[in-house]
Design a protein around this motif. Structure first.
Motif, PDB file in Angstrom:
ATOM      1  N   ASN A   1      52.278  16.513  38.303  1.00 16.69           N
ATOM      2  CA  ASN A   1      51.896  15.486  37.381  1.00 16.69           C
ATOM      3  C   ASN A   1      52.819  14.273  38.149  1.00 16.69           C
ATOM      4  OD1 ASN A   1      51.404  13.589  35.672  1.00 16.69           O
ATOM      5  ND2 ASN A   1      52.200  14.712  34.036  1.00 16.69           N
TER       6      ASN A   1
ATOM      7  N   ALA B   1      54.487  10.650  37.794  1.00 17.01           N
ATOM      8  CA  ALA B   1      54.768   9.759  36.539  1.00 17.01           C
ATOM      9  C   ALA B   1      54.830   8.503  37.208  1.00 17.01           C
ATOM     10  CB  ALA B   1      55.940  10.224  35.958  1.00 17.01           C
TER      11      ALA B   1
ATOM     12  N   HIS C   1      55.744  -1.153  22.876  1.00 17.68           N
ATOM     13  CA  HIS C   1      54.456  -1.139  22.806  1.00 17.68           C
ATOM     14  C   HIS C   1      53.987  -2.676  21.879  1.00 17.68           C
ATOM     15  CE1 HIS C   1      53.529   2.733  24.274  1.00 17.68           C
ATOM     16  NE2 HIS C   1      54.221   3.196  23.119  1.00 17.68           N
TER      17      HIS C   1
ATOM     18  N   GLN D   1      50.614   2.252  28.144  1.00 23.39           N
ATOM     19  CA  GLN D   1      50.277   3.129  27.101  1.00 23.39           C
ATOM     20  C   GLN D   1      51.156   4.360  27.212  1.00 23.39           C
ATOM     21  OE1 GLN D   1      45.950   3.322  28.590  1.00 23.39           O
ATOM     22  NE2 GLN D   1      45.720   2.794  26.460  1.00 23.39           N
ATOM     23  N   ASN D   2      50.896   5.191  26.077  1.00 32.65           N
ATOM     24  CA  ASN D   2      51.670   6.734  26.046  1.00 32.65           C
ATOM     25  C   ASN D   2      51.528   7.198  27.608  1.00 32.65           C
ATOM     26  OD1 ASN D   2      50.495   6.626  23.048  1.00 32.65           O
ATOM     27  ND2 ASN D   2      52.690   6.294  23.379  1.00 32.65           N
ATOM     28  N   GLY D   3      52.523   7.772  28.178  1.00 34.56           N
ATOM     29  CA  GLY D   3      52.633   8.596  29.391  1.00 34.56           C
ATOM     30  C   GLY D   3      52.320   7.563  30.848  1.00 34.56           C
ATOM     31  N   ALA D   4      52.583   6.273  30.489  1.00 33.25           N
ATOM     32  CA  ALA D   4      52.555   5.353  31.603  1.00 33.25           C
ATOM     33  C   ALA D   4      53.463   5.409  32.649  1.00 33.25           C
ATOM     34  CB  ALA D   4      52.410   3.915  31.043  1.00 33.25           C
ATOM     35  N   GLY D   5      54.936   5.971  32.140  1.00 35.57           N
ATOM     36  CA  GLY D   5      55.904   6.017  32.849  1.00 35.57           C
ATOM     37  C   GLY D   5      57.219   5.080  32.663  1.00 35.57           C
ATOM     38  N   LYS D   6      56.991   4.733  31.298  1.00 39.89           N
ATOM     39  CA  LYS D   6      58.344   3.556  30.749  1.00 39.89           C
ATOM     40  C   LYS D   6      59.265   4.430  30.625  1.00 39.89           C
ATOM     41  CE  LYS D   6      55.793   2.541  27.287  1.00 39.89           C
ATOM     42  NZ  LYS D   6      54.796   3.317  27.376  1.00 39.89           N
ATOM     43  N   SER D   7      59.426   5.876  29.977  1.00 38.01           N
ATOM     44  CA  SER D   7      60.531   6.477  29.714  1.00 38.01           C
ATOM     45  C   SER D   7      61.270   7.132  30.965  1.00 38.01           C
ATOM     46  CB  SER D   7      60.502   7.618  28.728  1.00 38.01           C
ATOM     47  OG  SER D   7      59.891   7.106  27.553  1.00 38.01           O
ATOM     48  N   THR D   8      60.120   7.592  31.757  1.00 38.49           N
ATOM     49  CA  THR D   8      60.655   8.119  33.027  1.00 38.49           C
ATOM     50  C   THR D   8      61.707   7.007  34.048  1.00 38.49           C
ATOM     51  OG1 THR D   8      58.799   9.409  33.346  1.00 38.49           O
ATOM     52  CG2 THR D   8      59.718   9.273  35.358  1.00 38.49           C
TER      53      THR D   8
ATOM     54  N   TYR E   1      56.603  15.387  38.380  1.00 36.54           N
ATOM     55  CA  TYR E   1      56.889  16.577  37.830  1.00 36.54           C
ATOM     56  C   TYR E   1      55.873  17.653  38.263  1.00 36.54           C
ATOM     57  CZ  TYR E   1      59.298  13.282  34.429  1.00 36.54           C
ATOM     58  OH  TYR E   1      60.118  12.293  33.664  1.00 36.54           O
TER      59      TYR E   1
HETATM   60  N1  LIG Z   1      59.737  16.623  31.720  1.00 37.62           N
HETATM   61  C1  LIG Z   1      58.621  16.299  32.263  1.00 37.62           C
HETATM   62  N2  LIG Z   1      57.749  17.318  32.626  1.00 37.62           N
HETATM   63  C2  LIG Z   1      56.473  17.128  33.040  1.00 37.62           C
HETATM   64  N3  LIG Z   1      55.843  15.963  32.948  1.00 37.62           N
HETATM   65  C3  LIG Z   1      56.502  14.905  32.130  1.00 37.62           C
HETATM   66  C4  LIG Z   1      57.835  15.031  31.869  1.00 37.62           C
HETATM   67  N4  LIG Z   1      58.272  13.931  31.251  1.00 37.62           N
HETATM   68  C5  LIG Z   1      57.265  13.331  31.267  1.00 37.62           C
HETATM   69  N5  LIG Z   1      56.073  13.714  32.028  1.00 37.62           N
HETATM   70  C6  LIG Z   1      54.723  13.014  32.159  1.00 37.62           C
HETATM   71  O1  LIG Z   1      55.252  11.846  32.931  1.00 37.62           O
HETATM   72  C7  LIG Z   1      54.197  10.872  32.505  1.00 37.62           C
HETATM   73  C8  LIG Z   1      54.830   9.664  32.198  1.00 37.62           C
HETATM   74  O2  LIG Z   1      55.664   9.882  30.988  1.00 37.62           O
HETATM   75  P1  LIG Z   1      56.637   8.867  30.164  1.00 37.62           P
HETATM   76  O3  LIG Z   1      57.394   9.658  29.153  1.00 37.62           O
HETATM   77  O4  LIG Z   1      57.518   8.246  31.275  1.00 37.62           O
HETATM   78  O5  LIG Z   1      55.719   7.975  29.706  1.00 37.62           O
HETATM   79  P2  LIG Z   1      55.866   6.747  28.606  1.00 37.62           P
HETATM   80  O6  LIG Z   1      55.301   5.334  29.133  1.00 37.62           O
HETATM   81  O7  LIG Z   1      57.481   6.475  28.301  1.00 37.62           O
HETATM   82  O8  LIG Z   1      55.083   7.141  27.289  1.00 37.62           O
HETATM   83  P3  LIG Z   1      55.497   7.050  25.762  1.00 37.62           P
HETATM   84  O9  LIG Z   1      54.927   5.343  25.458  1.00 37.62           O
HETATM   85  O10 LIG Z   1      54.533   7.968  25.022  1.00 37.62           O
HETATM   86  O11 LIG Z   1      56.904   7.158  25.564  1.00 37.62           O
HETATM   87  C9  LIG Z   1      53.409  11.305  31.617  1.00 37.62           C
HETATM   88  O12 LIG Z   1      52.244  11.935  32.355  1.00 37.62           O
HETATM   89  C10 LIG Z   1      54.239  12.626  30.946  1.00 37.62           C
HETATM   90  O13 LIG Z   1      53.162  13.681  30.404  1.00 37.62           O
END
Ligand SMILES: Nc1ncnc2c1ncn2[C@@H]1O[C@H](COP(=O)(O)OP(=O)(O)OP(=O)(O)O)[C@@H](O)[C@H]1O
Length: 231
Positions: free
Chosen positions: A14, A16, A189, A35-42, A11
């Protein structure tokens, strides 16, 4: 049934995901920790076709999600942390409505059977969704996934905010669906439940899958220890 090959997602500045590789067979239940931001939702959003990877491939049942996002929609279902359905419709009306959108027309008895399968108490079937607890809404979400005959279910933080009884019911339902051949991919988590419900566990850190484990080899305490050491 589900495969990611060298998935990258950037992104702007950044990154992901850094070359994610995952492969799941039919009936596997996968818990992705990190952890938060690890990339799971992506990762989940790429499989759902909501976002495109920068490079790499993602497949559901051998079909490329990137090339055929519409084609794979019938094979997948997404159950978010808070299932949002029509609050003024009852559980059974919501199930009927979303089944019809997916192209299935079920009898009243069949709809009831889907709700019973999820463990939703019969007294709730005809109550409006706005009166449901989080766990009850989740059961309707899972009933919709089963009714549309989805092969792969994606769940985001499925046990967050559920009480211990609801969590236990959720675990039993997921194990049953796995035994029936559904492939289940969840971001969580909840280390304790990950060992209870999954067949495989992945630990993600800063966009990389740094551990893949067979759940049966770990107690919750052992997994927690490994997680803390790894992260
Ligand atoms: N739309 C976006 N634009 C820019 N950066 C993004 C976007 N979506 C996610 N990120 C970044 O991508 C990285 C992975 O985010 P992601 O949401 O996949 O993490 P996660 O493991 O699901 O976190 P959580 O447990 O908080 O849901 C993070 O650094 C986040 O800031």
């Amino acid at each position: 049934m589900l495969k990611a090959t060298n998935l990258h997602k950037k992104y702007d500045n950044n990154t992901a995901l850094y070359g994610l590789n995952i492969e799941l067979k039919k009936g596997e239940v996968y818990a992705l920790l990190g952890q938060n931001g690890a990339g799971k939702s992506t990762t989940i959003n790429i499989f759902l076709g909501f976002i495109k990877p920068t490079s790499g491939e993602a497949f559901i049942n051998g079909i490329s999600v990137i090339e055929n996002p519409q084609l794979i929609k019938k094979d997948i279902a997404y159950i978010p942390e808070t299932v949002m359905l029509y609050p003024e419709l009852t559980g059974i009306e919501n199930l009927d409505f979303f089944s019809k959108i997916a192209g299935f027309s079920y009898t009243h008895k069949e709809l009831i059977d889907f709700l019973i399968l999820t463990g939703l108490q019969e007294s709730a079937h005809h109550r409006k969704l706005k009166e449901y607890s989080k766990g009850m809404r989740q059961k309707v979400g899972i009933a919709i996934a089963v009714a549309k005959n989805a092969k792969v279910l994606f769940l985001d933080e499925p046990t967050s905010g559920l009480d211990p009884i609801a969590t236990n019911e959720f675990n039993e339902l997921i194990c049953k669906l796995g035994r029936e051949g559904k492939t289940i991919f969840m971001a969580t988590h909840d280390i304790f439940n990950a060992t209870k419900v999954s067949t495989k566990i992945g630990i993600m850190k800063q966009g990389k899958l740094i551990q893949q484990l067979d759940s049966k080899d770990f107690t919750p305490d052992e997994l927690q220890e490994l997680y803390i050491k790894t992260i």
